[in-house]
Design a protein around this motif. Structure first.
Motif, mmCIF file in Angstrom:
data_model
loop_
_atom_site.group_PDB
_atom_site.id
_atom_site.type_symbol
_atom_site.label_atom_id
_atom_site.label_comp_id
_atom_site.label_asym_id
_atom_site.label_seq_id
_atom_site.Cartn_x
_atom_site.Cartn_y
_atom_site.Cartn_z
ATOM 1 N N ALA A 91 0.825 -1.214 0.000
ATOM 2 C CA ALA A 91 0.000 0.000 0.000
ATOM 3 C C ALA A 91 0.860 1.265 0.000
ATOM 4 O O ALA A 91 0.503 2.261 -0.632
ATOM 5 N N MET A 92 1.983 1.218 0.699
ATOM 6 C CA MET A 92 2.840 2.413 0.764
ATOM 7 C C MET A 92 3.439 2.764 -0.592
ATOM 8 O O MET A 92 3.766 3.925 -0.833
ATOM 9 N N SER A 93 3.574 1.804 -1.473
ATOM 10 C CA SER A 93 4.133 2.099 -2.793
ATOM 11 C C SER A 93 3.061 2.144 -3.888
ATOM 12 O O SER A 93 3.391 2.326 -5.057
ATOM 13 N N ALA A 94 1.808 1.998 -3.525
ATOM 14 C CA ALA A 94 0.715 1.992 -4.507
ATOM 15 C C ALA A 94 0.407 3.409 -4.987
ATOM 16 O O ALA A 94 0.621 4.383 -4.271
ATOM 17 N N ASP A 95 -0.124 3.495 -6.193
ATOM 18 C CA ASP A 95 -0.495 4.805 -6.732
ATOM 19 C C ASP A 95 -1.988 5.093 -6.553
ATOM 20 O O ASP A 95 -2.508 6.069 -7.071
ATOM 21 N N THR A 96 -2.683 4.239 -5.818
ATOM 22 C CA THR A 96 -4.085 4.440 -5.491
ATOM 23 C C THR A 96 -4.307 4.007 -4.047
ATOM 24 O O THR A 96 -3.404 3.448 -3.416
ATOM 25 N N PHE A 97 -5.495 4.266 -3.534
ATOM 26 C CA PHE A 97 -5.789 3.902 -2.151
ATOM 27 C C PHE A 97 -5.844 2.383 -1.993
ATOM 28 O O PHE A 97 -6.033 1.641 -2.953
ATOM 29 N N THR A 98 -5.688 1.942 -0.756
ATOM 30 C CA THR A 98 -5.776 0.517 -0.433
ATOM 31 C C THR A 98 -6.697 0.336 0.764
ATOM 32 O O THR A 98 -6.540 1.023 1.772
ATOM 33 N N VAL A 99 -7.641 -0.577 0.637
ATOM 34 C CA VAL A 99 -8.479 -0.992 1.760
ATOM 35 C C VAL A 99 -7.917 -2.309 2.270
ATOM 36 O O VAL A 99 -7.801 -3.273 1.512
ATOM 37 N N ILE A 100 -7.556 -2.333 3.547
ATOM 38 C CA ILE A 100 -7.065 -3.549 4.184
ATOM 39 C C ILE A 100 -8.109 -3.991 5.201
ATOM 40 O O ILE A 100 -8.343 -3.300 6.193
ATOM 41 N N SER A 101 -8.735 -5.105 4.925
ATOM 42 C CA SER A 101 -9.725 -5.662 5.839
ATOM 43 C C SER A 101 -9.014 -6.606 6.795
ATOM 44 O O SER A 101 -8.586 -7.698 6.403
ATOM 45 N N ALA A 102 -8.867 -6.170 8.043
ATOM 46 C CA ALA A 102 -8.219 -6.988 9.068
ATOM 47 C C ALA A 102 -9.299 -7.854 9.719
ATOM 48 O O ALA A 102 -10.102 -7.371 10.519
ATOM 49 N N GLU A 103 -9.315 -9.114 9.349
ATOM 50 C CA GLU A 103 -10.344 -10.042 9.822
ATOM 51 C C GLU A 103 -9.994 -10.479 11.243
ATOM 52 O O GLU A 103 -9.030 -11.204 11.450
ATOM 53 N N ILE A 104 -10.784 -10.011 12.197
ATOM 54 C CA ILE A 104 -10.547 -10.330 13.607
ATOM 55 C C ILE A 104 -11.780 -11.012 14.188
ATOM 56 O O ILE A 104 -12.874 -10.936 13.630
ATOM 57 N N GLU A 105 -11.589 -11.664 15.301
ATOM 58 C CA GLU A 105 -12.683 -12.372 15.966
ATOM 59 C C GLU A 105 -13.568 -11.393 16.722
ATOM 60 O O GLU A 105 -13.089 -10.399 17.282
ATOM 61 N N ALA A 106 -14.850 -11.703 16.770
ATOM 62 C CA ALA A 106 -15.744 -10.971 17.647
ATOM 63 C C ALA A 106 -15.232 -11.140 19.079
ATOM 64 O O ALA A 106 -14.638 -12.168 19.417
ATOM 65 N N ARG A 107 -15.408 -10.161 19.877
ATOM 66 C CA ARG A 107 -14.940 -10.142 21.279
ATOM 67 C C ARG A 107 -13.421 -10.064 21.378
ATOM 68 O O ARG A 107 -12.855 -10.350 22.440
ATOM 69 N N GLY A 108 -12.756 -9.660 20.308
ATOM 70 C CA GLY A 108 -11.306 -9.536 20.332
ATOM 71 C C GLY A 108 -10.795 -8.403 21.222
ATOM 72 O O GLY A 108 -9.601 -8.347 21.520
#
Length: 180
Positions: free
Chosen positions: A158-175
């Motif tokens: 993402a830091m070297s991309a020329d467009t935005f990046t969405v990063i979906s961090a999949e975490i557990e409920a109650r994390g």
């Protein structure tokens, strides 16, 4: 892995001059405790009015104001859903902030408060959504991650991309239990 791991990996991977934004929710409370800022206003966030979804437009504004600086946004999944259309603005303006979404399919802070008060779970859980696909649908990059190595690689890309990046961090409920 979990919300604290996401924050720790982001802070370890992103350079110190990174500008950060956060909207309201359990992630904001934890982020406020863990995110080290190298300068005043290195992190801006919703506080008094507890605004869900504000991190995305704030990150777009930060990137407009300081295009040469890395910018990362931290949103809960519900807040991100509220403002996902703002990704069109990032795409049309050719901006490349990083949007990190804590994807646990819950209004985690409200769910935690319900449990603490021994109330039934009500209106706080929802389906899991493909946030990475949403990012791609709006013309950016999108990736789902479920461990630190995947997150680190996504951030580096993402830091070297020329467009935005969405990063979906999949975490557990109650994390967030025992952390906030």
């Amino acid at each position: 892995w979990g919300p604290a791991g996401v924050i720790a990996e982001c802070r370890a991977t992103l350079p110190p001059e990174t500008l950060a934004t956060a909207d309201s929710g359990a992630h904001r409370i934890l982020l406020s405790q863990m995110w080290h800022c190298a300068e005043p206003r290195g992190l801006i966030q919703s506080s008094g009015l507890c605004t869900m979804g504000c991190a995305v437009p704030m990150a777009i504004g930060r990137k407009l104001a300081q295009p040469d600086r890395p910018v990362v946004s931290f949103s809960g999944d519900a807040g991100f859903l509220m403002v996902a259309g703002e990704l069109a603005t990032a795409a049309e303006m050719r901006l490349a902030p990083i949007f990190v979404v804590f994807a646990d399919a819950s209004l985690a802070l409200i769910e935690l408060k319900q449990r603490q008060r021994q109330l039934p779970n009500g209106g706080v859980d929802f389906g899991r959504h493909d946030f990475a696909a949403i990012g791609r649908a709006f013309g950016g990059n999108g990736v789902s991650v479920s461990d630190r190595a995947q997150l680190r690689a996504a951030l580096q890309n993402a830091m070297s991309a020329d467009t935005f990046t969405v990063i979906s961090a999949e975490i557990e409920a109650r994390g967030y239990d025992g952390r906030i």
